[in-house]
Design a protein around this motif. Structure first.
Motif, PDB file in Angstrom:
ATOM      1  N   UNK A   1       0.837  -1.191   0.000  1.00  0.00           N
ATOM      2  CA  UNK A   1       0.000   0.000   0.000  1.00  0.00           C
ATOM      3  C   UNK A   1       0.879   1.251   0.000  1.00  0.00           C
ATOM      4  N   UNK A   2       0.626   2.160  -0.930  1.00  0.00           N
ATOM      5  CA  UNK A   2       1.357   3.422  -1.012  1.00  0.00           C
ATOM      6  C   UNK A   2       0.348   4.559  -0.861  1.00  0.00           C
ATOM      7  N   UNK A   3       0.511   5.375   0.179  1.00  0.00           N
ATOM      8  CA  UNK A   3      -0.393   6.499   0.403  1.00  0.00           C
ATOM      9  C   UNK A   3      -0.420   7.414  -0.813  1.00  0.00           C
TER      10      UNK A   3
ATOM     11  N   UNK B   1      12.225   9.924  -2.395  1.00  0.00           N
ATOM     12  CA  UNK B   1      11.580  10.413  -1.171  1.00  0.00           C
ATOM     13  C   UNK B   1      12.231  11.724  -0.766  1.00  0.00           C
ATOM     14  N   UNK B   2      11.456  12.803  -0.774  1.00  0.00           N
ATOM     15  CA  UNK B   2      11.970  14.108  -0.384  1.00  0.00           C
ATOM     16  C   UNK B   2      11.929  14.247   1.128  1.00  0.00           C
TER      17      UNK B   2
ATOM     18  N   UNK C   1       8.949   8.520   6.273  1.00  0.00           N
ATOM     19  CA  UNK C   1       9.642   7.256   6.007  1.00  0.00           C
ATOM     20  C   UNK C   1       8.623   6.123   5.922  1.00  0.00           C
ATOM     21  N   UNK C   2       8.916   5.091   5.150  1.00  0.00           N
ATOM     22  CA  UNK C   2       7.969   3.969   5.031  1.00  0.00           C
ATOM     23  C   UNK C   2       7.907   3.149   6.319  1.00  0.00           C
TER      24      UNK C   2
ATOM     25  N   UNK D   1       5.024   5.742   1.375  1.00  0.00           N
ATOM     26  CA  UNK D   1       4.594   7.087   1.009  1.00  0.00           C
ATOM     27  C   UNK D   1       5.206   7.562  -0.311  1.00  0.00           C
ATOM     28  N   UNK D   2       6.016   6.726  -0.908  1.00  0.00           N
ATOM     29  CA  UNK D   2       6.561   7.033  -2.229  1.00  0.00           C
ATOM     30  C   UNK D   2       6.802   5.729  -2.973  1.00  0.00           C
ATOM     31  N   UNK D   3       6.981   5.843  -4.274  1.00  0.00           N
ATOM     32  CA  UNK D   3       7.116   4.688  -5.155  1.00  0.00           C
ATOM     33  C   UNK D   3       8.572   4.225  -5.157  1.00  0.00           C
ATOM     34  N   UNK D   4       8.982   3.576  -4.067  1.00  0.00           N
ATOM     35  CA  UNK D   4      10.362   3.101  -3.908  1.00  0.00           C
ATOM     36  C   UNK D   4      10.428   1.653  -4.381  1.00  0.00           C
TER      37      UNK D   4
END
Length: 256
Positions: free
Chosen positions: A88-90, A157-158, A163-164, A172-175
């Protein structure tokens, strides 16, 4: 014309330095926005050019993948989903009411390719109440299937992105590398596929979330910063003229 008062310029040194610093910052911000405008226009043109390629191309080999060349290409893959390892990515998605975004998650699911290896598929968006797979069970497609979509690279990720939390399966980002490692994927690809708008059974997740009509307001922002800079020059000019030409007020002596 009023003469310049002797020594009056000394009172302009500190305000002048501060104004000069502010002016440099404002001009820098305006110039940066012009650069961002050019970058955004190039990005939009690249997305439009690559996302409309017909027919969809196969995935590039991992060793030949290059974001500048391959990102936003339209591709088609065959294989099967590994729903038990979805991530899941916010994120936000456009709602039914214009201007109002929905809060929820993007569902990144490993996809075992027929020819070997695994690629993450961004299957699309689900609102928060559909977070649990049980609330969208019809969309958990089983068995061999094909997916058409757009190639994407990792999202940096800025400093403002949290942090995930791999333990809770929330990112929270497409890592791509981080998600692949946390899910223990075998032979993961260094990119993912953004699924197109082909409906999933039950309606969720909703694919086709990649926006081609990206907002490009950078020229407006640049004019704003340059306009503030011009106002700063005008205000300082008036202030300096008065400081240099106005007669100082006579000192008032206190009588005992």
């Amino acid at each position: 014309m009023t003469a310049i008062r002797p020594g009056a310029w000394r009172g302009l040194i500190a305000p002048g330095l501060v104004s000069l610093l502010c002016l440099a910052i404002l001009l820098g911000l305006g110039t940066w926005q012009l650069g961002r405008k050019s970058e955004k226009e190039a990005l939009i043109a690249r997305i439009l050019a690559r996302s409309k390629v017909e027919p969809p191309a196969p995935l590039p080999a991992p060793e030949t993948w290059h974001p500048e060349r391959d990102e936003f290409r339209r591709v088609r893959v065959a294989g099967s989903f590994q729903h038990e390892a979805e991530t899941l990515v916010h994120g936000l998605a456009a709602g039914e009411v214009p201007g109002r975004a929905l809060q929820g998650y993007y569902i990144l699911t490993p996809f075992r390719l027929e020819d070997g290896g695994t690629v993450l598929i961004n299957r699309g968006f689900v609102p928060t109440e559909r977070k649990a797979p049980a609330n969208r069970s019809a969309g958990q497609v089983a068995g061999p299937t094909t997916v058409t979509g757009i190639l994407r690279g990792s999202e940096l990720r800025t400093m403002f992105v949290p942090a995930p939390d791999p333990v809770r399966n929330e990112w929270f980002n497409r890592d791509i590398a981080g998600i692949s490692a946390s899910r223990g994927l075998a032979d993961p690809r260094p990119y993912l596929v953004e699924a197109d708008a082909t409906p999933n059974p039950g309606g969720w997740p909703k694919g086709g979330q990649l926006r081609v009509d990206l907002p490009n307001n950078h020229l407006q922002y640049a004019f704003t910063w340059f306009g503030i800079a011009a106002c700063l020059l005008g205000v300082f000019g008036v202030f300096a003229w008065r400081r240099l030409h106005d007669e100082p007020e006579p000192a008032v002596s206190a009588r005992s």
